[in-house]
Design an enzyme around this catalytic site. Structure first.
Site, short mmCIF file in Angstrom:
data_model
loop_
_atom_site.label_atom_id
_atom_site.label_comp_id
_atom_site.label_asym_id
_atom_site.label_seq_id
_atom_site.Cartn_x
_atom_site.Cartn_y
_atom_site.Cartn_z
N GLU A 278 43.27 37.18 28.74
CA GLU A 278 43.07 38.42 29.50
C GLU A 278 41.59 38.66 29.77
O GLU A 278 41.21 39.13 30.85
CB GLU A 278 43.68 39.60 28.75
CG GLU A 278 45.18 39.50 28.54
CD GLU A 278 45.95 39.45 29.84
OE1 GLU A 278 45.45 39.98 30.85
OE2 GLU A 278 47.04 38.86 29.87
N ASP A 359 43.27 30.72 31.74
CA ASP A 359 43.67 29.80 30.67
C ASP A 359 42.51 28.89 30.27
O ASP A 359 42.29 28.62 29.08
CB ASP A 359 44.86 28.95 31.12
CG ASP A 359 46.18 29.70 31.03
OD1 ASP A 359 46.22 30.78 30.40
OD2 ASP A 359 47.19 29.19 31.57
#
Length: 414
Positions: A278, A359
């Site tokens: 996040e 990611d």
């Protein structure tokens, strides 16, 4: 009926056929692979859990099919069916200023659409979610939340709609620039206020109590140079057993929120990796990029509306009898999704690109292995399908398919 009517009907029918065809592809893909767990997940997800995810996905597909057909019916009822004309005539019959007649028309459409879709929402919650063990809410809480959402929506939207209609009436041909500034100010204020003002009306938010986990996550925030207004646990388990984590707000009012169900499911290193993902969205400026993109789209949309409301064929083609500013805005908001269906893959592709970048950031700042492990648990616990149809996914999924995403993260381990 004019040429615009036929174009509208053609696009509506074409979009509906396309969506139903994509859902058919998704159904076939999920059913075909329901008896075999993909190799990358075989050690963590059982065949029984995989079959549950398939059944859950198929149940949601049936709900989506019904929703698409009902949405098309509702759109036609409001436009060519005369629904907007009836509402407009009723508001005009009231002895109130024209500004509030127009505002009432817009809010009526919004309220009616919400109320008419409630049965589908209730069925999804108390039949589909209940059947698969995800629902935790009660009928009383469901009704209370829905009423509160409707009241808040109308209360918040009322001054926004009134301001835009006033500008349409008073600001001349360039009203759409002022309306865009009002809309952006509203969006920024709502985004800033949501974490501390709106969200607590529906859920309880408690500061993260696990001191060792909190210290670990604060170290991650320090490494990433990220400041927040605290880390909170949301009592999501009161409504659903689904788990998630998210950021909300901006500036000094940013909050990190974990569902209590997620904290119970993941280990500390997995939670850290999910948070790092996040954080990657913020560090790679994805939030800012999306806000700027939506700002540009909204500006172009309002400019388009400014031109369309001067064209009689726009009103006549959608069955409107009264050529008013409020009617133009109502028609535009109702039909614009019909004309943007075929652009969906572009935005989905951009979103998936951002997910890969986040990611990559998480793999650098935390652990790719922990993120893989955490994601697999989330796929399992949320009964997410591991075998979506590629074309359906390209249209509708903001995140990469599970197998693609895990393969991408696995490459970071080498």
């Amino acid at each position: 009926m004019n040429d615009f009517t036929w174009g509208f009907l053609l696009l509506l029918a074409g979009g509906l056929v396309l969506e139903l065809w994509l859902l058919r592809r998704q159904t076939l893909s999920v059913r075909t692979h329901s008896n075999r767990v993909p190799e990358a997940f075989a050690e963590k997800i059982s065949l029984e859990q995989h079959r549950k995810a398939a059944s859950y996905t198929l149940a949601n597909i049936r709900m989506e099919q019904i929703g698409l057909l009902f949405g098309a019916f509702l759109l036609l009822a409001f436009t060519l069916g005369g629904g907007l004309n009836w509402l407009d005539a009723w508001w005009q019959s009231l002895d109130i200023p024209a500004l509030w007649q127009g505002t009432g028309l817009l809010l009526s459409v919004l309220a009616l659409s919400t109320l008419l879709e409630l049965p589908l929402s209730a069925w999804r919650t108390f039949v589909v979610e209940e059947k698969f063990g995800f629902n935790r809410t009660t009928p009383r809480r469901f009704v209370t939340d829905q009423l509160l959402q409707l009241i808040l929506m109308l209360a918040i939207t009322n001054p926004l709609v009134a301001s835009i209609l006033w500008l349409m009436e008073k600001a001349g041909d360039t009203w759409w620039i002022g309306a865009w500034l009002v809309w952006m100010s509203f969006t920024l204020f709502f985004t800033w206020a949501y974490p501390s003002v709106i969200a607590p009306l529906f859920n309880k938010f408690s500061p993260l109590q696990d001191l060792s986990l909190k210290e670990r996550l604060e170290d991650l925030l320090l490494r990433c140079g990220f400041n927040s207004n605290g880390m909170f646990v949301m009592d999501g388990s009161r409504q659903s057993s689904h788990g998630n984590a998210y950021f909300s707000g901006f500036g000094k009012n940013k909050r990190i929120v974990f569902f209590d169900t997620l904290l119970k499911s993941l280990e500390a290193d997995e939670i850290e990796a999910v948070l790092a993902h996040e954080l990657g969205h913020f560090k790679r400026r994805h939030v800012l990029k999306m806000m700027l993109t939506m700002a540009l789209i909204s500006l172009l949309g309002l400019a388009l509306l400014g031109w369309l409301m001067q064209q009689p064929w726009f009103f006549e083609g959608l069955g409107a009898h009264h050529h008013s500013h409020a009617m133009a805005l109502a028609l535009f908001l109702l039909v614009i999704p019909t004309f943007t269906t075929f652009f969906t893959p572009i935005f989905s592709s951009l979103s998936r690109k951002h997910e890969f970048e986040a990611d990559n950031y998480a793999a650098q700042q935390s652990s790719a292995a922990a993120l893989i492990s955490g994601l697999v648990k989330m796929y399992r616990d949320n009964a997410s399908t591991l075998t979506p149809d590629p074309l359906y996914s390209a249209f509708h999924h903001s995140h990469p398919p599970a197998t693609v995403r895990i393969a991408h993260l696995s490459s970071k381990l080498k």
